[in-house]
Structure formats: C-alpha cells, structure tokens
Scaffold this motif. Sequence first.
Motif, mmCIF file in Angstrom:
data_model
loop_
_atom_site.group_PDB
_atom_site.id
_atom_site.type_symbol
_atom_site.label_atom_id
_atom_site.label_comp_id
_atom_site.label_asym_id
_atom_site.label_seq_id
_atom_site.Cartn_x
_atom_site.Cartn_y
_atom_site.Cartn_z
ATOM 1 N N ALA A 12 13.422 -0.875 -24.413
ATOM 2 C CA ALA A 12 13.423 -0.353 -23.043
ATOM 3 C C ALA A 12 12.903 1.080 -23.101
ATOM 4 O O ALA A 12 12.960 1.730 -24.143
ATOM 5 C CB ALA A 12 14.830 -0.377 -22.457
ATOM 6 N N ARG A 13 12.395 1.548 -21.971
ATOM 7 C CA ARG A 13 11.877 2.914 -21.914
ATOM 8 C C ARG A 13 12.993 3.934 -22.110
ATOM 9 O O ARG A 13 14.148 3.690 -21.767
ATOM 10 C CB ARG A 13 11.183 3.153 -20.580
ATOM 11 N N SER A 14 12.632 5.093 -22.618
ATOM 12 C CA SER A 14 13.637 6.128 -22.869
ATOM 13 C C SER A 14 14.280 6.614 -21.572
ATOM 14 O O SER A 14 15.448 7.008 -21.573
ATOM 15 C CB SER A 14 13.042 7.293 -23.660
ATOM 16 N N SER A 15 13.545 6.560 -20.462
ATOM 17 C CA SER A 15 14.141 6.979 -19.182
ATOM 18 C C SER A 15 15.282 6.040 -18.783
ATOM 19 O O SER A 15 16.290 6.494 -18.228
ATOM 20 C CB SER A 15 13.080 7.031 -18.078
ATOM 21 N N THR A 16 15.153 4.766 -19.086
ATOM 22 C CA THR A 16 16.224 3.807 -18.809
ATOM 23 C C THR A 16 17.441 4.108 -19.674
ATOM 24 O O THR A 16 18.578 4.141 -19.198
ATOM 25 C CB THR A 16 15.746 2.362 -19.066
ATOM 26 N N VAL A 17 17.205 4.353 -20.954
ATOM 27 C CA VAL A 17 18.299 4.667 -21.882
ATOM 28 C C VAL A 17 18.976 5.967 -21.458
ATOM 29 O O VAL A 17 20.203 6.058 -21.418
ATOM 30 C CB VAL A 17 17.787 4.732 -23.336
ATOM 31 N N TRP A 18 18.184 6.973 -21.113
ATOM 32 C CA TRP A 18 18.747 8.257 -20.678
ATOM 33 C C TRP A 18 19.626 8.081 -19.450
ATOM 34 O O TRP A 18 20.719 8.641 -19.370
ATOM 35 C CB TRP A 18 17.631 9.267 -20.405
ATOM 36 N N ASP A 19 19.143 7.300 -18.486
ATOM 37 C CA ASP A 19 19.928 7.063 -17.269
ATOM 38 C C ASP A 19 21.278 6.425 -17.601
ATOM 39 O O ASP A 19 22.299 6.767 -16.994
ATOM 40 C CB ASP A 19 19.160 6.172 -16.295
ATOM 41 N N LYS A 96 9.412 1.586 -26.327
ATOM 42 C CA LYS A 96 10.756 1.342 -26.863
ATOM 43 C C LYS A 96 11.419 2.698 -27.070
ATOM 44 O O LYS A 96 10.779 3.731 -26.958
ATOM 45 C CB LYS A 96 10.680 0.591 -28.201
ATOM 46 N N THR A 97 12.697 2.664 -27.409
ATOM 47 C CA THR A 97 13.436 3.906 -27.617
ATOM 48 C C THR A 97 14.310 3.794 -28.852
ATOM 49 O O THR A 97 15.091 2.839 -28.981
ATOM 50 C CB THR A 97 14.339 4.220 -26.398
ATOM 51 N N HIS A 98 14.162 4.758 -29.729
ATOM 52 C CA HIS A 98 15.071 4.848 -30.869
ATOM 53 C C HIS A 98 16.240 5.726 -30.433
ATOM 54 O O HIS A 98 16.052 6.861 -30.002
ATOM 55 C CB HIS A 98 14.354 5.470 -32.074
ATOM 56 N N LEU A 99 17.470 5.171 -30.501
ATOM 57 C CA LEU A 99 18.677 5.901 -30.122
ATOM 58 C C LEU A 99 19.495 6.166 -31.381
ATOM 59 O O LEU A 99 19.779 5.252 -32.153
ATOM 60 C CB LEU A 99 19.521 5.101 -29.129
ATOM 61 N N ARG A 100 19.858 7.416 -31.559
ATOM 62 C CA ARG A 100 20.697 7.825 -32.690
ATOM 63 C C ARG A 100 21.906 8.577 -32.132
ATOM 64 O O ARG A 100 21.751 9.479 -31.303
ATOM 65 C CB ARG A 100 19.909 8.740 -33.620
ATOM 66 N N TYR A 127 28.889 1.628 -29.730
ATOM 67 C CA TYR A 127 28.275 2.364 -28.626
ATOM 68 C C TYR A 127 26.774 2.101 -28.560
ATOM 69 O O TYR A 127 26.248 1.739 -27.507
ATOM 70 C CB TYR A 127 28.548 3.867 -28.768
ATOM 71 N N VAL A 128 26.050 2.284 -29.667
ATOM 72 C CA VAL A 128 24.592 2.101 -29.628
ATOM 73 C C VAL A 128 24.246 0.648 -29.313
ATOM 74 O O VAL A 128 23.268 0.388 -28.606
ATOM 75 C CB VAL A 128 23.861 2.594 -30.908
ATOM 76 N N ASN A 129 25.046 -0.295 -29.796
ATOM 77 C CA ASN A 129 24.793 -1.704 -29.480
ATOM 78 C C ASN A 129 25.021 -1.999 -28.003
ATOM 79 O O ASN A 129 24.279 -2.766 -27.394
ATOM 80 C CB ASN A 129 25.648 -2.621 -30.356
ATOM 81 N N ALA A 130 26.039 -1.373 -27.420
ATOM 82 C CA ALA A 130 26.315 -1.563 -25.994
ATOM 83 C C ALA A 130 25.213 -0.937 -25.133
ATOM 84 O O ALA A 130 24.795 -1.522 -24.129
ATOM 85 C CB ALA A 130 27.673 -0.976 -25.633
ATOM 86 N N VAL A 131 24.727 0.250 -25.518
ATOM 87 C CA VAL A 131 23.613 0.873 -24.798
ATOM 88 C C VAL A 131 22.382 -0.031 -24.887
ATOM 89 O O VAL A 131 21.694 -0.264 -23.889
ATOM 90 C CB VAL A 131 23.292 2.283 -25.334
ATOM 91 N N LYS A 132 22.104 -0.532 -26.074
ATOM 92 C CA LYS A 132 20.953 -1.427 -26.284
ATOM 93 C C LYS A 132 21.036 -2.652 -25.378
ATOM 94 O O LYS A 132 20.070 -2.990 -24.680
ATOM 95 C CB LYS A 132 20.899 -1.851 -27.751
ATOM 96 N N GLU A 133 22.201 -3.289 -25.361
ATOM 97 C CA GLU A 133 22.377 -4.486 -24.542
ATOM 98 C C GLU A 133 22.161 -4.181 -23.068
ATOM 99 O O GLU A 133 21.466 -4.893 -22.366
ATOM 100 C CB GLU A 133 23.781 -5.063 -24.771
ATOM 101 N N ARG A 134 22.755 -3.087 -22.592
ATOM 102 C CA ARG A 134 22.628 -2.730 -21.172
ATOM 103 C C ARG A 134 21.195 -2.342 -20.812
ATOM 104 O O ARG A 134 20.658 -2.766 -19.797
ATOM 105 C CB ARG A 134 23.595 -1.598 -20.831
ATOM 106 N N ALA A 135 20.563 -1.532 -21.657
ATOM 107 C CA ALA A 135 19.194 -1.073 -21.376
ATOM 108 C C ALA A 135 18.209 -2.235 -21.384
ATOM 109 O O ALA A 135 17.314 -2.292 -20.527
ATOM 110 C CB ALA A 135 18.773 -0.024 -22.404
ATOM 111 N N GLU A 136 18.362 -3.134 -22.327
ATOM 112 C CA GLU A 136 17.437 -4.277 -22.388
ATOM 113 C C GLU A 136 17.672 -5.242 -21.237
ATOM 114 O O GLU A 136 16.738 -5.884 -20.770
ATOM 115 C CB GLU A 136 17.533 -4.966 -23.741
ATOM 116 N N LEU A 137 18.897 -5.323 -20.745
ATOM 117 C CA LEU A 137 19.205 -6.139 -19.579
ATOM 118 C C LEU A 137 18.602 -5.547 -18.316
ATOM 119 O O LEU A 137 17.973 -6.241 -17.520
ATOM 120 C CB LEU A 137 20.727 -6.286 -19.425
ATOM 121 N N ILE A 138 18.755 -4.219 -18.164
ATOM 122 C CA ILE A 138 18.245 -3.518 -16.980
ATOM 123 C C ILE A 138 16.731 -3.358 -17.038
ATOM 124 O O ILE A 138 16.025 -3.555 -16.066
ATOM 125 C CB ILE A 138 18.902 -2.122 -16.842
ATOM 126 N N GLY A 139 16.236 -2.945 -18.222
ATOM 127 C CA GLY A 139 14.825 -2.604 -18.365
ATOM 128 C C GLY A 139 13.947 -3.811 -18.539
ATOM 129 O O GLY A 139 12.773 -3.803 -18.387
#
Length: 139
Positions: A12-19, A96-100, A127-139
């Motif tokens: 997902a785009r970094s803007s989606t992850v940031w949001d 895509k977005t690399h989240l650390r 946490y990172v897995n939950a962000v990934k799941e949500r961002a990929e669902l939304i994005g």
Amino acid sequence: MKSFEAETMIYARSSTVWDIITDDSNYTVWDSGITRIEGQMRNGGTIRIRTRTGGHRTFRLRVQQIPGEMMTWTGGLPLGLSTGVRTFTLSPQDGKTHLRVREEFSGPLLGLIWRTVPDLGQDCTGYVNAVKERAELIG
C-alpha cells in the motif's frame, strides 16, 4: 540501551500507512495492541495510552513527527532516569511501504526496571502485521 524491533513490507502507499498510524481515533478498532488512547497524535502533542501488555498502567507519551516519514512516542521517568522511545519509520518503495517500528529503552535505572518490562518483540511484530493487514485492506 535495550530495544525491540519489527518491520514489514506493506503493499500500500505510504500515505495510506501514515494515515493509519496517525489516526488516534481508530487505534482501538484494529489490532494495534492499544486498548485505550487519549489526546491528539500530532507533532508536539501528548497522548496517553493503555496497552494489552501494560495492564492498567497508562503511559504518557510525547509525539514528534516528520509527516509521512517518521513518528516517535517518548515517555519515561523524570530526569531521564528511564526513557522509552518508540520510532515508526516509513520508506516508500514503488507503491509499497517498508514499515519499521523500534522501541528503545535507556537511562540509569534501566537495569532495575528492565526486569519488569514485558517482551515487547511480540507487540512490535503484532503491530506491524496489524498495520499491514489494515493498509492492504484499505489500499
């Protein structure tokens, strides 16, 4: 200094992850590990959180941000006797977005306090897995 860290590549785009990671009103909706949050997650703001692993303890954290790139939550004991800093870093890579996420603890009382700190490695990974799941669902 002691630390825990987790990272993932999110489709997902970094803007989606940031949001997602800056939307304090929805942290308890998705599986962030946070059970309660008060305050505003804005640069220079203060939030108060409760976590599953923290029990009934409330953590008061200062928020610093470089929008779209990095955010830190800093808390601890007065006079720097113990400090915890959680750093969220986003790196866009071809849509895509690399989240650390890294949690670091320091201070002269760390040796005494460390025994009471739960294993936050699983929290960071969750946490990172939950962000990934949500961002990929939304994005």
